[in-house]
Design a protein around this motif. Structure first.
Motif, PDB file in Angstrom:
ATOM      1  N   VAL A  22     -40.694 -13.125  -1.941  1.00  5.17           N
ATOM      2  CA  VAL A  22     -40.242 -12.894  -3.326  1.00  5.17           C
ATOM      3  C   VAL A  22     -40.453 -11.433  -3.712  1.00  5.17           C
ATOM      4  O   VAL A  22     -39.601 -10.809  -4.367  1.00  5.17           O
ATOM      5  N   GLY A  26     -37.637  -8.568  -4.754  1.00  5.46           N
ATOM      6  CA  GLY A  26     -37.759  -7.747  -5.957  1.00  5.46           C
ATOM      7  C   GLY A  26     -37.563  -6.272  -5.646  1.00  5.46           C
ATOM      8  O   GLY A  26     -36.844  -5.550  -6.361  1.00  5.46           O
ATOM      9  N   GLY A 158     -35.890 -15.998  -7.425  1.00  2.39           N
ATOM     10  CA  GLY A 158     -36.550 -14.731  -7.725  1.00  2.39           C
ATOM     11  C   GLY A 158     -35.566 -13.583  -7.761  1.00  2.39           C
ATOM     12  O   GLY A 158     -35.668 -12.676  -8.604  1.00  2.39           O
TER      13      GLY A 158
END
Length: 605
Positions: A22, A26, A158
């Motif tokens: 995740v 990002g 995410g």
């Protein structure tokens, strides 16, 4: 939320990899958003003449590159920056894919192991009513559905959130009005995705169940193919499968229609959103409210943002499917395991058995055994006769504690059966079923399953007792002959005798023949019983049969009717009584005499 908690529990030990995945998505999202900003600065300030109005950090980077004038003379520098950030984005996307895939595979393996282990420890009564095809689907297809969700879609949630948060923050810093126009339809896409999720989850459950029923039908047909061919029921079986297949198709069509509605409507909303951004951007750029580079940033961002938001519907869809699958998996895991408490009571079993007023029922209010009382001395042979459903099999299953009696007492060598360790008693009770199950292994391996590391001599000895040794030697590959799935390459009598040998090699002090001599001829039946008596360790033997010649030599014969003992004694004693035993004897003798007369007449002619 409950199902997500279950998934989270299965992820134990792999949560770090998921969090890292995740985090990578990002960072990759951040790098993808930097590209349009580089293009904006290049268009507005490097190629164009707009003054720089960037943050201190951005100005520091530009100054370190020689300032705007240097960038104007070396346009390859912004191009190289775009390439570098694209490469960095690719690296973090690779790490995200690798770590999420590794974690998903580990979780899937853990789920399969847990399921298989749990199924092995569920009580006998569960497997009696469970459908094998459905269980197979839950252990394969449903686990695979969860694995795909964890590997591909879980981290995409995410990605969508990072994209929305980062892009919205940057867009608001550039122009508030343009941002409001760009994000105006995003809530409608989210809302539509949630409505779609609720509908598709129910549809997925129905489709999954229909697929399970279809798998069960297929598994049953393939298992009983010889029976189908023998009775000429191919047409009926084809019709039955077509019905299940049609049901699965119709439910799948419903899913496809739901998907078609979702993608078409979400496409319409997304295109409308793109059109609004383009029109507002052109209009405000023409008026000079925003720069050309800013308009390019907004158009690029909205294109980048709409895809993961639109994909959120697919993510939610896969999540719905995964939720259904995890529910089906958890239904098995919620079944209570058979209590195999290690009591530590492992007495030497000699075979003295005493039933006292034993009662048992599967369903409340429907007793199967009532007031069963008898005694057996070690080494004796006990025969049990009765109509179908009289409770014969249930009685011997109580001995192996496949079921536990509710009232009365069963003692083995003076010890209450309930107090003896379950695993220990099952090691000392050899159960030979009427329908023996053989594995797709060699004959030697199937016989050897009854004992750890058996010697060849032991295998041959028990095969001789089971009157199958000579038959095996006649095969081209002898004991190395593969029997096929469920022993399909052997006849019914051969399978029964291999199963008998498999039980005998365990050398248990108690042996149960649950109508397991029914498929062998009378001569072979007598040969097996004679060989059993000659063995050094004469075991206590229970024989369930409808063949009086098999039962007549037993030390004690028990006749059951509707769960009660109605007659008990030796053959000669029962022949003097009017009852079921005498009636069956008369019927079987009458049939044999008729058969003999017919044979004599045939040869006389």
């Amino acid at each position: 939320m409950k199902n997500m908690k279950l998934i989270w529990n299965y992820m134990k030990g792999n949560r770090g990899k998921y969090l890292a995945a995740v985090l990578c998505i990002g960072i990759a999202t951040l790098f993808s958003l930097i590209g349009p900003l580089i293009i904006r600065i290049t268009i507005d300030s490097v190629i164009g003449s707009n003054g720089l109005k960037e943050s201190t950090a951005v100005m520091t980077i530009i100054d370190s590159l020689g300032g705007i004038e240097n960038l104007k003379r070396n346009l390859w520098i912004p191009a190289m920056a775009l390439i570098i950030f694209t490469l960095l984005r690719g690296i973090f996307l690779f790490l995200k894919g690798r770590w999420s895939a590794e974690a998903a595979e580990t979780v899937a393996k853990k789920m399969r192991d847990n399921l298989y282990d749990h199924l092995q420890h569920l009580p006998y009564k569960y497997h009696v009513r469970a459908e094998p095809g459905d269980l197979i689907q839950r252990c394969t297809s449903d686990v695979e559905t969860v694995r795909r969700f964890l590997a591909a879609q879980f981290v995409e949630i995410g990605s969508a959130l990072f994209m929305l948060i980062f892009s919205a923050s940057i867009m608001f810093s550039l122009d508030v009005k343009m941002t409001l126009v760009s994000l105006s339809l995003i809530p409608f896409i989210f809302g539509f995705s949630i409505v779609f999720f609720r509908k598709v989850k129910k549809a997925f459950k129905l489709t999954d169940e229909a697929e399970g029923r279809m798998s069960t039908t297929l598994q049953e047909n393939l298992t009983g193919l010889r029976v189908v061919r023998a009775f000429g029921r191919q047409g009926y079986e084809v019709d039955k499968f077509e019905e299940k297949n049609r049901e699965n198709r119709e439910l799948t069509y419903k899913l496809i229609r739901l998907f078609a509605w979702y993608w078409s409507i979400s496409d319409l909303i997304c295109m409308f959103q793109m059109g609004m951004v383009l029109m507002a951007g052109i209009y405000w750029t023409a008026l000079g409210h925003i720069s050309l580079g800013t308009m390019v940033v907004f158009i690029t961002y909205i294109g980048m943002l709409l895809w993961p938001v639109r994909q959120l519907g697919r993510v939610i869809t896969d999540m719905g499917k995964a939720m259904v699958s995890i529910e089906r998996i958890q239904e098995i895991m919620n079944e209570e395991k058979e209590e195999m408490e290690a009591t530590g009571n492992k007495p030497v079993i000699k075979g003295n058995i005493c039933f006292r007023n034993v009662e048992f029922q599967y369903d409340k209010g429907k007793p199967v055994l009532k007031n069963i009382t008898f005694e057996v001395k070690a080494g004796e042979t006990i025969a049990i006769l009765g109509a179908t459903g009289a409770g014969k099999t249930t009685l011997v299953h109580l001995l192996a504690r496949l079921f536990d009696y509710e009232k009365g007492s069963i003692k083995i060598d003076g010890q209450e059966l309930r107090t003896i360790d379950k695993k220990w008693i099952r090691k000392n009770v050899g159960l030979i079923l009427q329908e023996p199950f053989l594995f797709a292994k060699t004959i030697k391996e199937n016989i050897g399953l009854g004992k750890d590391f058996p010697e060849d001599r032991e295998v041959y000895d028990v095969a001789k007792v089971a009157s199958i040794h000579e038959v095996i030697n006649d095969f081209n590959q002898g004991y190395e002959t593969l029997v096929g799935e469920r022993g399909v390459s052997l006849s019914g009598g051969q399978k029964q005798r291999v199963a008998i040998a498999r039980t005998l090699i365990a050398n248990t002090p108690i042996i149960v023949f649950d109508d397991s001599l029914s498929a062998v001829d009378t001569e072979t039946d007598a040969s097996i019983r004679s060989a059993l008596k000659k063995r050094k360790n004469n075991a206590t033997t229970f024989i369930i049969s409808h063949r009086i010649s098999t039962l007549s030599e037993a030390d004690k014969i028990i006749v059951l009717e509707q769960g009660e003992i109605v007659q008990m004694g030796k053959h000669d004693d029962l022949m003097k009584q009017t009852g079921l035993y005498r009636r069956i004897w008369d019927i079987q003798n009458s049939n044999e005499e008729d058969s003999g007369l017919s044979s004599g007449a045939k040869y006389a002619n």
